[in-house]
Motif scaffolding. Structure first.
Motif, PDB file in Angstrom:
ATOM      1  N   GLY A   1       3.286  -4.340   7.389  1.00  0.00           N
ATOM      2  CA  GLY A   1       3.601  -3.273   6.441  1.00  0.00           C
ATOM      3  C   GLY A   1       5.068  -2.994   6.228  1.00  0.00           C
ATOM      4  N   SER A   2       5.947  -3.721   6.884  1.00  0.00           N
ATOM      5  CA  SER A   2       7.382  -3.480   6.730  1.00  0.00           C
ATOM      6  C   SER A   2       7.882  -3.806   5.326  1.00  0.00           C
ATOM      7  CB  SER A   2       8.170  -4.313   7.744  1.00  0.00           C
ATOM      8  OG  SER A   2       7.877  -3.879   9.044  1.00  0.00           O
ATOM      9  N   CYS A   3       7.133  -4.589   4.608  1.00  0.00           N
ATOM     10  CA  CYS A   3       7.527  -4.996   3.258  1.00  0.00           C
ATOM     11  C   CYS A   3       6.882  -4.132   2.172  1.00  0.00           C
ATOM     12  CB  CYS A   3       7.141  -6.459   3.028  1.00  0.00           C
ATOM     13  SG  CYS A   3       5.349  -6.702   3.005  1.00  0.00           S
ATOM     14  N   THR A   4       6.220  -3.055   2.550  1.00  0.00           N
ATOM     15  CA  THR A   4       5.468  -2.236   1.599  1.00  0.00           C
ATOM     16  C   THR A   4       6.366  -1.627   0.531  1.00  0.00           C
ATOM     17  OG1 THR A   4       3.831  -1.707   3.284  1.00  0.00           O
ATOM     18  CG2 THR A   4       3.920  -0.247   1.373  1.00  0.00           C
ATOM     19  N   VAL A   5       5.915  -1.745  -0.713  1.00  0.00           N
ATOM     20  CA  VAL A   5       6.522  -1.087  -1.875  1.00  0.00           C
ATOM     21  C   VAL A   5       5.379  -0.469  -2.673  1.00  0.00           C
ATOM     22  CG1 VAL A   5       8.490  -2.688  -1.974  1.00  0.00           C
ATOM     23  CG2 VAL A   5       6.462  -3.157  -3.349  1.00  0.00           C
ATOM     24  N   LEU A   6       5.701   0.345  -3.639  1.00  0.00           N
ATOM     25  CA  LEU A   6       4.685   0.876  -4.542  1.00  0.00           C
ATOM     26  C   LEU A   6       4.692   0.055  -5.821  1.00  0.00           C
ATOM     27  CD1 LEU A   6       5.279   4.727  -4.189  1.00  0.00           C
ATOM     28  CD2 LEU A   6       3.567   3.314  -3.016  1.00  0.00           C
ATOM     29  N   MET A   7       3.529  -0.372  -6.244  1.00  0.00           N
ATOM     30  CA  MET A   7       3.403  -1.049  -7.527  1.00  0.00           C
ATOM     31  C   MET A   7       2.378  -0.276  -8.342  1.00  0.00           C
ATOM     32  SD  MET A   7       3.011  -5.062  -8.453  1.00  0.00           S
ATOM     33  CE  MET A   7       1.247  -5.342  -8.506  1.00  0.00           C
ATOM     34  N   ASN A   8       2.857   0.290  -9.437  1.00  0.00           N
ATOM     35  CA  ASN A   8       2.024   1.166 -10.263  1.00  0.00           C
ATOM     36  C   ASN A   8       1.413   2.283  -9.417  1.00  0.00           C
ATOM     37  OD1 ASN A   8       2.605  -0.407 -12.542  1.00  0.00           O
ATOM     38  ND2 ASN A   8       0.900  -1.777 -12.108  1.00  0.00           N
ATOM     39  N   GLY A   9       2.226   2.804  -8.483  1.00  0.00           N
ATOM     40  CA  GLY A   9       1.821   3.934  -7.668  1.00  0.00           C
ATOM     41  C   GLY A   9       0.974   3.602  -6.463  1.00  0.00           C
ATOM     42  N   ARG A  10       0.677   2.326  -6.238  1.00  0.00           N
ATOM     43  CA  ARG A  10      -0.168   1.910  -5.119  1.00  0.00           C
ATOM     44  C   ARG A  10       0.669   1.142  -4.110  1.00  0.00           C
ATOM     45  NH1 ARG A  10      -3.640   5.278  -5.388  1.00  0.00           N
ATOM     46  NH2 ARG A  10      -4.856   4.137  -3.861  1.00  0.00           N
ATOM     47  N   ALA A  11       0.470   1.422  -2.837  1.00  0.00           N
ATOM     48  CA  ALA A  11       1.187   0.718  -1.778  1.00  0.00           C
ATOM     49  C   ALA A  11       0.676  -0.718  -1.693  1.00  0.00           C
ATOM     50  CB  ALA A  11       0.994   1.427  -0.447  1.00  0.00           C
ATOM     51  N   ILE A  12       1.605  -1.661  -1.769  1.00  0.00           N
ATOM     52  CA  ILE A  12       1.243  -3.079  -1.663  1.00  0.00           C
ATOM     53  C   ILE A  12       2.194  -3.762  -0.684  1.00  0.00           C
ATOM     54  CG2 ILE A  12       0.219  -3.236  -3.973  1.00  0.00           C
ATOM     55  CD1 ILE A  12       3.352  -5.032  -3.707  1.00  0.00           C
ATOM     56  N   LYS A  13       1.744  -4.846  -0.114  1.00  0.00           N
ATOM     57  CA  LYS A  13       2.570  -5.660   0.776  1.00  0.00           C
ATOM     58  C   LYS A  13       3.305  -6.685  -0.083  1.00  0.00           C
ATOM     59  CE  LYS A  13       0.473  -3.596   4.251  1.00  0.00           C
ATOM     60  NZ  LYS A  13      -0.503  -4.160   5.115  1.00  0.00           N
ATOM     61  N   SER A  14       4.600  -6.526  -0.209  1.00  0.00           N
ATOM     62  CA  SER A  14       5.366  -7.386  -1.109  1.00  0.00           C
ATOM     63  C   SER A  14       5.552  -8.797  -0.570  1.00  0.00           C
ATOM     64  CB  SER A  14       6.717  -6.756  -1.446  1.00  0.00           C
ATOM     65  OG  SER A  14       7.525  -6.614  -0.302  1.00  0.00           O
ATOM     66  N   CYS A  15       5.209  -9.036   0.701  1.00  0.00           N
ATOM     67  CA  CYS A  15       5.266 -10.401   1.232  1.00  0.00           C
ATOM     68  C   CYS A  15       4.007 -11.181   0.876  1.00  0.00           C
ATOM     69  CB  CYS A  15       5.481 -10.401   2.750  1.00  0.00           C
ATOM     70  SG  CYS A  15       4.011 -10.008   3.716  1.00  0.00           S
ATOM     71  N   ALA A  16       3.004 -10.494   0.349  1.00  0.00           N
ATOM     72  CA  ALA A  16       1.738 -11.132   0.003  1.00  0.00           C
ATOM     73  C   ALA A  16       1.542 -11.208  -1.511  1.00  0.00           C
ATOM     74  CB  ALA A  16       0.583 -10.372   0.638  1.00  0.00           C
ATOM     75  N   LEU A  17       2.609 -10.970  -2.256  1.00  0.00           N
ATOM     76  CA  LEU A  17       2.532 -10.960  -3.710  1.00  0.00           C
ATOM     77  C   LEU A  17       3.683 -11.779  -4.268  1.00  0.00           C
ATOM     78  CD1 LEU A  17       0.771  -9.315  -5.845  1.00  0.00           C
ATOM     79  CD2 LEU A  17       2.809  -7.912  -6.109  1.00  0.00           C
ATOM     80  N   LEU A  18       3.392 -12.588  -5.247  1.00  0.00           N
ATOM     81  CA  LEU A  18       4.458 -13.339  -5.908  1.00  0.00           C
ATOM     82  C   LEU A  18       5.222 -12.402  -6.836  1.00  0.00           C
ATOM     83  CD1 LEU A  18       2.453 -16.557  -6.785  1.00  0.00           C
ATOM     84  CD2 LEU A  18       4.134 -16.276  -4.951  1.00  0.00           C
ATOM     85  N   ALA A  19       6.495 -12.646  -6.972  1.00  0.00           N
ATOM     86  CA  ALA A  19       7.326 -11.810  -7.847  1.00  0.00           C
ATOM     87  C   ALA A  19       6.794 -11.828  -9.271  1.00  0.00           C
ATOM     88  CB  ALA A  19       8.776 -12.278  -7.796  1.00  0.00           C
ATOM     89  N   VAL A  20       6.300 -12.961  -9.731  1.00  0.00           N
ATOM     90  CA  VAL A  20       5.791 -13.049 -11.107  1.00  0.00           C
ATOM     91  C   VAL A  20       4.559 -12.181 -11.305  1.00  0.00           C
ATOM     92  CG1 VAL A  20       6.797 -15.324 -11.553  1.00  0.00           C
ATOM     93  CG2 VAL A  20       4.471 -15.165 -10.636  1.00  0.00           C
ATOM     94  N   GLN A  21       3.849 -11.850 -10.229  1.00  0.00           N
ATOM     95  CA  GLN A  21       2.682 -10.984 -10.341  1.00  0.00           C
ATOM     96  C   GLN A  21       3.076  -9.529 -10.608  1.00  0.00           C
ATOM     97  OE1 GLN A  21       0.991 -12.655  -6.557  1.00  0.00           O
ATOM     98  NE2 GLN A  21      -0.930 -12.350  -7.684  1.00  0.00           N
ATOM     99  N   ALA A  22       4.322  -9.212 -10.390  1.00  0.00           N
ATOM    100  CA  ALA A  22       4.803  -7.860 -10.652  1.00  0.00           C
ATOM    101  C   ALA A  22       5.341  -7.718 -12.071  1.00  0.00           C
ATOM    102  CB  ALA A  22       5.886  -7.489  -9.650  1.00  0.00           C
ATOM    103  N   ASP A  23       5.262  -8.766 -12.860  1.00  0.00           N
ATOM    104  CA  ASP A  23       5.756  -8.731 -14.235  1.00  0.00           C
ATOM    105  C   ASP A  23       5.069  -7.611 -15.014  1.00  0.00           C
ATOM    106  OD1 ASP A  23       7.121  -9.460 -16.557  1.00  0.00           O
ATOM    107  OD2 ASP A  23       5.593 -10.927 -17.140  1.00  0.00           O
ATOM    108  N   GLY A  24       5.855  -6.722 -15.571  1.00  0.00           N
ATOM    109  CA  GLY A  24       5.334  -5.610 -16.361  1.00  0.00           C
ATOM    110  C   GLY A  24       4.893  -4.410 -15.543  1.00  0.00           C
ATOM    111  N   ALA A  25       4.937  -4.523 -14.234  1.00  0.00           N
ATOM    112  CA  ALA A  25       4.495  -3.427 -13.362  1.00  0.00           C
ATOM    113  C   ALA A  25       5.657  -2.484 -13.064  1.00  0.00           C
ATOM    114  CB  ALA A  25       3.938  -3.980 -12.058  1.00  0.00           C
ATOM    115  N   GLU A  26       5.311  -1.267 -12.689  1.00  0.00           N
ATOM    116  CA  GLU A  26       6.300  -0.302 -12.213  1.00  0.00           C
ATOM    117  C   GLU A  26       6.385  -0.452 -10.699  1.00  0.00           C
ATOM    118  OE1 GLU A  26       6.447   4.454 -11.633  1.00  0.00           O
ATOM    119  OE2 GLU A  26       5.801   3.758 -13.608  1.00  0.00           O
ATOM    120  N   VAL A  27       7.500  -0.979 -10.222  1.00  0.00           N
ATOM    121  CA  VAL A  27       7.691  -1.206  -8.789  1.00  0.00           C
ATOM    122  C   VAL A  27       8.701  -0.186  -8.268  1.00  0.00           C
ATOM    123  CG1 VAL A  27       8.462  -2.848  -7.025  1.00  0.00           C
ATOM    124  CG2 VAL A  27       7.167  -3.661  -9.012  1.00  0.00           C
ATOM    125  N   THR A  28       8.333   0.471  -7.180  1.00  0.00           N
ATOM    126  CA  THR A  28       9.231   1.429  -6.535  1.00  0.00           C
ATOM    127  C   THR A  28       9.473   0.984  -5.108  1.00  0.00           C
ATOM    128  OG1 THR A  28       8.337   3.228  -7.879  1.00  0.00           O
ATOM    129  CG2 THR A  28       9.598   3.851  -5.923  1.00  0.00           C
TER     130      THR A  28
END
Length: 152
Positions: free
Chosen positions: A39-66
């Motif tokens: 969970g050290s890589c957790t960010v919010l994507m569209n208001g939901r906590a996600i593990k950013s080490c388990a997601l490709l950057a291209v999958q965040a295209d168009g999303a609101e990332v915090t």
């Protein structure tokens, strides 16, 4: 990204955490386990906590990332961050950004919190330092639960 539009070209295989850290200089999300467990890589994507080490950057295209860098108001700390400080919920700080963002989602989602709900909300964030009790106390104080005063 953090309330601003960011356009970047990335290799299709680039993990979101690597793009945040290396491509955008946002180092709050940490690389801990590389498997989505800590969970050290957790960010919010569209208001939901996600593990950013388990997601490709291209999958965040168009999303609101915090990221944690974008979670702070201009005035300083959020109520949750202040409570973590006040209750000594932070020790080495490595896991703290991911923990804060996961807990922020929990506070946004739940109207009534209990110790059990907070501990379940923390299940995806591993900490080797705090023992979690002070973190739970901080979250409950923000939520105004268990007799603790709610923060304004």
């Amino acid at each position: 990204m953090n309330e601003r539009v960011v356009e970047s070209e990335v290799e299709p295989r680039t993990l979101l955490v690597d793009h945040l850290r290396e491509g955008l200089g946002l180092t709050g999300a940490k690389v801990g386990c590389d498997t989505g467990q800590c969970g050290s890589c957790t960010v919010l994507m569209n208001g939901r906590a996600i593990k950013s080490c388990a997601l490709l950057a291209v999958q965040a295209d168009g999303a609101e990332v915090t990221t944690i860098e974008g979670a702070n108001p201009a005035t300083g700390l959020t109520d949750l961050q202040q409570a973590m400080w006040d209750e000594h919920g932070v020790q080495c700080g490595f896991c703290t950004p991911g923990m804060v963002l996961s807990l922020q989602q929990l506070l946004d989602d739940e109207k009534v919190l209990t110790e059990e709900k907070v501990r379940c909300g923390l299940a995806g964030n591993l900490c080797r330092c705090t023992g979690y009790q002070s973190v739970v106390r901080a979250v409950l104080s923000v939520a105004g639960q268990d007799g603790a005063p709610a923060h304004e």
